[in-house]
Design an enzyme around this catalytic site. Structure first.
Site, short mmCIF file in Angstrom:
data_model
loop_
_atom_site.label_atom_id
_atom_site.label_comp_id
_atom_site.label_asym_id
_atom_site.label_seq_id
_atom_site.Cartn_x
_atom_site.Cartn_y
_atom_site.Cartn_z
N LYS A 1 8.81 1.32 10.05
CA LYS A 1 6.80 1.26 10.25
C LYS A 1 7.14 0.26 9.60
CE LYS A 1 4.35 4.35 8.39
NZ LYS A 1 2.95 3.56 8.24
N ARG B 1 -3.92 1.74 8.84
CA ARG B 1 -4.32 1.04 7.13
C ARG B 1 -3.50 -0.52 6.96
NH1 ARG B 1 -6.17 2.09 2.41
NH2 ARG B 1 -5.38 1.23 1.16
N PRO C 1 -7.71 1.86 -2.86
CA PRO C 1 -8.61 0.70 -2.77
C PRO C 1 -7.82 -0.57 -2.42
CG PRO C 1 -7.56 1.60 -4.77
CD PRO C 1 -7.06 2.49 -3.85
N ILE C 2 -8.54 -1.50 -2.02
CA ILE C 2 -7.64 -3.19 -1.76
C ILE C 2 -8.49 -3.61 -3.46
CG2 ILE C 2 -7.11 -1.69 0.48
CD1 ILE C 2 -9.12 -4.11 1.75
N ASP C 3 -8.78 -3.79 -4.12
CA ASP C 3 -8.94 -4.84 -5.29
C ASP C 3 -8.04 -5.15 -5.87
OD1 ASP C 3 -7.84 -1.85 -6.29
OD2 ASP C 3 -7.98 -3.39 -8.06
N GLN C 4 -6.63 -5.11 -5.63
CA GLN C 4 -5.91 -6.44 -5.81
C GLN C 4 -5.21 -7.36 -4.71
OE1 GLN C 4 -4.32 -6.16 -9.38
NE2 GLN C 4 -5.61 -5.18 -9.44
N ASP D 1 6.83 8.58 -0.12
CA ASP D 1 6.46 8.91 1.39
C ASP D 1 8.45 10.14 1.92
OD1 ASP D 1 4.68 7.28 1.47
OD2 ASP D 1 5.82 5.50 2.15
N1 EPU Z 1 -3.16 0.29 -5.79
C1 EPU Z 1 -4.67 -0.32 -6.28
N2 EPU Z 1 -5.37 -0.91 -6.00
C2 EPU Z 1 -5.21 -1.80 -5.02
C3 EPU Z 1 -3.90 -1.17 -3.47
C4 EPU Z 1 -3.01 -0.17 -4.65
O1 EPU Z 1 -5.04 0.01 -7.61
O2 EPU Z 1 -5.13 -3.24 -4.39
C5 EPU Z 1 -2.34 2.01 -5.89
C6 EPU Z 1 -2.75 2.87 -5.19
O3 EPU Z 1 -4.27 3.30 -5.35
C7 EPU Z 1 -1.72 3.38 -5.36
C8 EPU Z 1 -0.52 2.25 -5.76
O4 EPU Z 1 -1.47 1.28 -6.36
O5 EPU Z 1 -2.22 4.91 -6.20
C9 EPU Z 1 0.51 1.96 -4.78
O6 EPU Z 1 -0.41 1.50 -3.69
P1 EPU Z 1 -0.08 0.77 -2.79
O7 EPU Z 1 -0.52 -0.85 -2.26
O8 EPU Z 1 1.59 0.05 -3.40
O9 EPU Z 1 -0.24 0.99 -0.68
P2 EPU Z 1 -0.48 0.57 0.29
O10 EPU Z 1 0.19 -0.97 0.39
O11 EPU Z 1 -1.77 0.90 1.03
C10 EPU Z 1 1.73 1.15 1.63
C11 EPU Z 1 2.17 1.74 2.77
C12 EPU Z 1 2.54 3.67 1.94
C13 EPU Z 1 3.26 4.03 0.87
C14 EPU Z 1 2.63 2.89 -0.12
C15 EPU Z 1 3.75 3.09 -1.79
C16 EPU Z 1 2.56 0.88 4.24
C17 EPU Z 1 1.57 0.62 5.89
N3 EPU Z 1 1.65 1.68 3.69
O12 EPU Z 1 0.56 2.00 1.29
O13 EPU Z 1 3.15 4.12 3.36
O14 EPU Z 1 2.98 5.39 0.55
O15 EPU Z 1 2.79 1.62 0.16
O16 EPU Z 1 5.01 2.81 -1.22
O17 EPU Z 1 3.06 -0.06 4.29
C18 EPU Z 1 3.12 5.89 4.70
O18 EPU Z 1 4.25 5.44 5.40
O19 EPU Z 1 3.57 7.19 4.65
C19 EPU Z 1 2.88 5.66 4.02
C20 EPU Z 1 1.09 5.97 3.28
#
Ligand code: EPU
Length: 430
Positions: free
Chosen positions: A22, A93, A123-126, A308
């Site tokens: 996915k 998301r 957040p998506i600040d990064q 996950d």
């Molecule tokens: N984070 C920040 N700032 C950002 C981005 C992330 O602080 O700009 C923090 C988040 O708050 C979190 C950590 O960094 O604490 C990791 O977040 P990440 O960006 O890796 O997560 P994501 O890309 O939003 C994806 C998966 C999630 C999975 C995470 C971690 C997708 C669509 N989603 O989310 O999958 O938990 O990576 O591996 O790829 C799921 O499939 O059930 C699911 C939630």
């Protein structure tokens, strides 16, 4: 309102074929926006999140054709707009990948804030920090839309991520593929789907090196040609079936997997006493006639234990002897499902990021609610173990990410079905 109805107590036995990943598919499909020719994507999981992102691309103007259940043909050439602000975009998301892909193609993007499963701040600040470093001006409009603007092609630069983020790593890769010059992402995430996205883009002529390590270098190119690409197997779907078969003390051949991607999951299963045999593209899990024992789990970015799979393993650990300690290091609120497990007789206490799971619980059936995708998977596992008839509501979360879960589980001997309840009847049973 639909629910899953499970009569628990039967071991899972047989073989299951894992679908495409996915979290790779929801990035690779928007990545096609960058391509200058049509492409074919194979091994696409047939799940609602994929159907939604495909519809979003269609709404942007792409021609999307489902060739068969797992193959999509996408022609992104007719896309003329960089605005993706409809309700479908808010529904998932991964719509944040539209930002990187549209910036890469149009050096501008206007995208609704992403929705998706709710487990605390996301957040998506990064992502925005990276786009800004590449020269796009990013603003939040009316609290609901991210607007990224640049009057010219964005430029490669060095970006060090403050936190290891899967989404940021992939989104910056998308923005960088056609950028001017070289982008270097350091402290990058290393998940298998990051390598998969890089492989897909490289197959089309991109120049990405280092995916799978913490430094990724992307040299911008002008043209991406069409390709046929097959998505990797879903590591998390595989981990879910592995946890389920261990919890029910069954035996399972799990086909269409990359065993290396499952290392951290396999290691935990072996630690608690489950036998795992690895083959080229399959694993055999055997938990029959075994006394399973406690373990500790800490979730970490890849190659650590995946967040996950945390809920599914907590459900499993309620069935083994001894007390396990689980620490969630990625998300700050991913234990909402535990109150549902309490309703089924689990003894788990939560203190911040730490859950203390008492084993040897006798789980019993109860009406429970999926609070997010993986939470729903954990409740299915608990329902498969519990005595009596478990009813799981809010199953739309589960169907975001698990292809034909009812059919796959029934083929393994589970007694699980989907049932429609009229709203008023649900009000009584909820
Ligand atoms: N984070 C920040 N700032 C950002 C981005 C992330 O602080 O700009 C923090 C988040 O708050 C979190 C950590 O960094 O604490 C990791 O977040 P990440 O960006 O890796 O997560 P994501 O890309 O939003 C994806 C998966 C999630 C999975 C995470 C971690 C997708 C669509 N989603 O989310 O999958 O938990 O990576 O591996 O790829 C799921 O499939 O059930 C699911 C939630």
């Amino acid at each position: 309102m639909e629910k899953y109805i499970i009569n628990g107590g039967k071991p899972l036995v047989g073989e299951v074929t894992i679908s495409g990943a996915k979290n790779a598919a929801v990035a690779i499909i928007p990545a096609t926006i960058l391509c200058d020719e049509p492409c074919r994507i194979e091994n696409v999981p047939n799940i609602s999140d994929v159907n939604l992102i495909a519809r979003i691309l269609q709404n942007l103007g792409a021609k999307v054709k489902r060739v068969d259940k797992h193959t999509l043909d996408i022609d992104p050439r007719p896309i003329r707009t960089y605005e993706a602000t409809d309700d479908a975009v808010r529904g998932m998301r991964a719509s944040y990948y539209l930002l990187g892909a549209l910036i890469g193609r149009f050096h501008n993007a206007k995208v609704a804030l992403p929705g998706g499963c709710n487990f605390g701040l996301r957040p998506i600040d990064q992502h925005l920090k990276g786009f800004e470093a590449m020269g796009a001006d990013c603003n939040l409009v009316n609290g609901a839309i991210i607007e990224a603007t640049s009057d010219k092609r964005v430029c490669g630069t060095e970006i060090h991520l403050d936190t290891v983020s899967v989404g940021t790593t992939m989104n910056l890769m998308l923005a960088a593929v056609k950028a001017q010059g070289q982008t270097v992402i350091s402290n990058a995430a290393k998940e298998p789907h990051i390598v998969d996205l890089a492989n897909f883009l490289n197959t089309m002529g991109a120049n990405i090196r280092g995916a799978g390590t913490d430094v990724i270098k992307i040299r911008g190119v002008d043209y991406l040609h069409g390709t046929t690409y097959s998505i990797i197997p879903d590591q998390i779907e595989a981990g879910t079936y592995m946890a389920a078969v261990a919890a029910t003390r069954g035996k399972l051949l799990v086909k269409n997997v990359t065993p290396k991607h499952l290392d951290s999951i396999t290691a935990k299963l072996e630690e608690i006493g489950v036998s795992v045999e690895e083959y080229d593209e399959a694993v055999v899990i055997d938990a029959t006639n075994r006394d399973l024992r406690r373990c500790n789990i800490m979730t970490m970015p890849h190659p650590g234990f995946p967040t996950d799979c945390q809920p599914q393993f907590v459900a499993l650990l309620t069935t083994v002897s001894g007390t396990s300690i689980v620490t969630e290091n990625v998300w700050d609120n991913r234990y909402q499902y535990i109150r549902e497990l309490h309703n089924m007789g689990a003894r788990i206490s939560v203190n911040g990021r730490v859950a203390i799971v008492d084993g040897d619980c006798t789980l019993h059936a109860a009406p429970v609610k999926a609070t997010d995708l993986r939470a729903g998977a954990a409740l299915i596992i608990a329902g498969l173990v519990a005595s009596g008839t478990t009813e799981i509501s809010s199953i739309h979360y589960i169907e975001r990410g698990y292809e034909e879960i009812i059919e796959k589980l029934c083929a393994l001997g589970a007694d699980i079905k989907k049932k429609y309840f009229p709203e008023d009847e649900t009000a009584v049973t909820a």
